[in-house]
Design a protein around this motif. Structure first.
Motif, mmCIF file in Angstrom:
data_model
loop_
_atom_site.group_PDB
_atom_site.id
_atom_site.type_symbol
_atom_site.label_atom_id
_atom_site.label_comp_id
_atom_site.label_asym_id
_atom_site.label_seq_id
_atom_site.Cartn_x
_atom_site.Cartn_y
_atom_site.Cartn_z
ATOM 1 N N PHE A 87 39.352 60.237 -45.329
ATOM 2 C CA PHE A 87 40.019 58.959 -45.112
ATOM 3 C C PHE A 87 41.506 59.136 -45.427
ATOM 4 C CE2 PHE A 87 40.208 58.210 -49.625
ATOM 5 C CZ PHE A 87 41.215 57.263 -49.791
ATOM 6 N N THR A 88 42.307 58.256 -44.873
ATOM 7 C CA THR A 88 43.759 58.403 -44.986
ATOM 8 C C THR A 88 44.443 57.046 -44.956
ATOM 9 O OG1 THR A 88 45.705 59.385 -43.910
ATOM 10 C CG2 THR A 88 43.902 58.697 -42.476
ATOM 11 N N GLY B 9 46.723 66.190 -49.628
ATOM 12 C CA GLY B 9 48.180 66.124 -49.687
ATOM 13 C C GLY B 9 48.734 64.968 -48.887
ATOM 14 N N SER B 10 50.048 64.934 -48.769
ATOM 15 C CA SER B 10 50.727 63.897 -47.996
ATOM 16 C C SER B 10 51.787 64.535 -47.118
ATOM 17 C CB SER B 10 51.371 62.854 -48.918
ATOM 18 O OG SER B 10 52.375 63.450 -49.715
ATOM 19 N N THR B 11 52.101 63.880 -46.016
ATOM 20 C CA THR B 11 53.115 64.392 -45.093
ATOM 21 C C THR B 11 53.829 63.222 -44.445
ATOM 22 O OG1 THR B 11 53.514 65.845 -43.191
ATOM 23 C CG2 THR B 11 51.515 64.502 -43.128
ATOM 24 N N TYR C 218 48.801 59.899 -46.563
ATOM 25 C CA TYR C 218 48.013 60.526 -47.621
ATOM 26 C C TYR C 218 46.601 60.784 -47.085
ATOM 27 C CZ TYR C 218 51.713 58.984 -50.811
ATOM 28 O OH TYR C 218 52.924 58.775 -51.446
ATOM 29 N N VAL C 219 46.093 61.982 -47.314
ATOM 30 C CA VAL C 219 44.785 62.362 -46.771
ATOM 31 C C VAL C 219 43.866 62.818 -47.901
ATOM 32 C CG1 VAL C 219 43.553 63.842 -45.150
ATOM 33 C CG2 VAL C 219 45.845 63.011 -44.585
ATOM 34 N N PHE C 220 42.599 62.343 -47.862
ATOM 35 C CA PHE C 220 41.649 62.646 -48.928
ATOM 36 C C PHE C 220 40.297 63.066 -48.346
ATOM 37 C CE2 PHE C 220 44.609 59.435 -50.281
ATOM 38 C CZ PHE C 220 44.994 59.817 -51.559
ATOM 39 N N VAL D 252 48.857 58.877 -34.986
ATOM 40 C CA VAL D 252 49.771 59.278 -36.061
ATOM 41 C C VAL D 252 49.004 59.931 -37.204
ATOM 42 C CG1 VAL D 252 51.427 58.455 -37.785
ATOM 43 C CG2 VAL D 252 51.461 57.505 -35.473
ATOM 44 N N VAL D 253 47.929 59.268 -37.656
ATOM 45 C CA VAL D 253 47.172 59.820 -38.777
ATOM 46 C C VAL D 253 46.338 61.023 -38.337
ATOM 47 C CG1 VAL D 253 47.115 57.660 -40.064
ATOM 48 C CG2 VAL D 253 45.299 58.152 -38.455
#
Length: 279
Positions: free
Chosen positions: A111-112, A33-35, A126-128, A45-46
């Motif tokens: 990864f993001t 998802g994304s935040t 965005y996180v994967f 931050v990430v």
């Protein structure tokens, strides 16, 4: 402009320029998802964003929801996130809007990247989960950014800043010309009033045949407008104004600002767990 991106010196690009400029590199991943995040860059931050999304995904998984799979298509035009079956584009992240990209050295799957949303202008993380391809995807985005930056310069992007400065000067000159013309008109009015007063007060003055005063001196507004230095109006876009209409110029300005900010690749220095002695 400053260097477009930063990366570890011991890393080399993995793809040919043609693969990214004429086609795209596909990757399969799970999308956590994304935040929204407050800053466009930063490991902390990430890290916070990943923790937040992993916790939310854990809750959904406990409720029986699976982490959705997506296809990533990386090229010089951006990072597209698609449904792997329907090929419907879920997100289209332009490279000049991506400011930070990192992978987790303790979890090779994660990864993001941080991207500025085109509509809200908010920074989204965005996180994967990419099945141990996180570092490769990170470097691929970095290579695509590098190529896009070079293409932007070759296509005239290097002239954007100069054009912006010239446009600012042109606007100021136009303001001075307007101010100068207003002052000239005021002076002309005073000259006309003085002439009328002199005619009326002169003992030898006689009314005209129809009883009216002599007509005022013709206005100077018909003369060619010149600036304060006596030169004709400066028009730096007279030869190439059609090359960059307002909408295109706005996009070029946005791209220039994005590339100027640059893309930071954290690569293997990113770590989710601050207690890990390897970080």
């Amino acid at each position: 402009m400053n260097r477009a991106f930063s990366r570890k010196k011991d890393k080399t690009w993995m793809h040919t320029p043609e693969a990214l400029s004429k086609h795209y590199i596909p990757y399969s991943a799970k999308f956590l998802g994304s935040t929204e995040v407050e800053q466009p860059k930063g490991t902390e931050v990430v890290r916070d964003a990943v923790r937040k999304l992993k916790f939310a995904r854990h809750i959904k998984k406990s409720e029986g929801q699976k982490t959705p799979k997506v296809e990533l298509q990386i090229s010089i035009y951006g990072v597209k996130i698609l449904d792997p079956k329907t090929k419907e584009v879920q997100h289209n992240c332009q490279l000049h809007r991506i400011s930070f990209c990192a992978d987790d050295k303790t979890d090779k799957r994660i990864f993001t990247f941080i991207c500025k949303d085109s509509e809200s202008n908010k920074h989204l993380c965005y996180v994967f989960d990419s099945e141990k391809c996180a570092e490769e995807i990170t470097l691929t985005i970095g290579q695509a950014f590098d190529l896009a930056y070079r293409k932007f310069l070759e296509s005239g992007g290097k002239d954007v800043e100069t054009r912006k400065q010239i446009a600012g000067l042109q606007k100021r000159i136009q303001e001075l010309e307007t101010e100068n013309m207003e002052l000239k008109n005021k002076v002309q009015d005073l000259e006309n009033q003085l002439r009328i007063t002199q005619v009326n007060s002169s003992p030898s003055s006689t009314p005209t045949r129809n009883g009216t005063q002599p007509p005022p001196v013709p206005s100077r507004s018909a003369e060619i407008k010149r600036d304060l230095f006596g030169a004709e109006p400066f028009d730096p876009f007279s030869c190439g104004a059609g090359d960059f209409p307002p909408d295109i110029q706005s996009k070029l300005d946005e791209m220039q600002e994005g590339f100027k900010m640059g893309l930071t690749l954290e690569g293997t220095v990113f770590c989710l767990d601050p207690l890990d002695s390897r970080c």
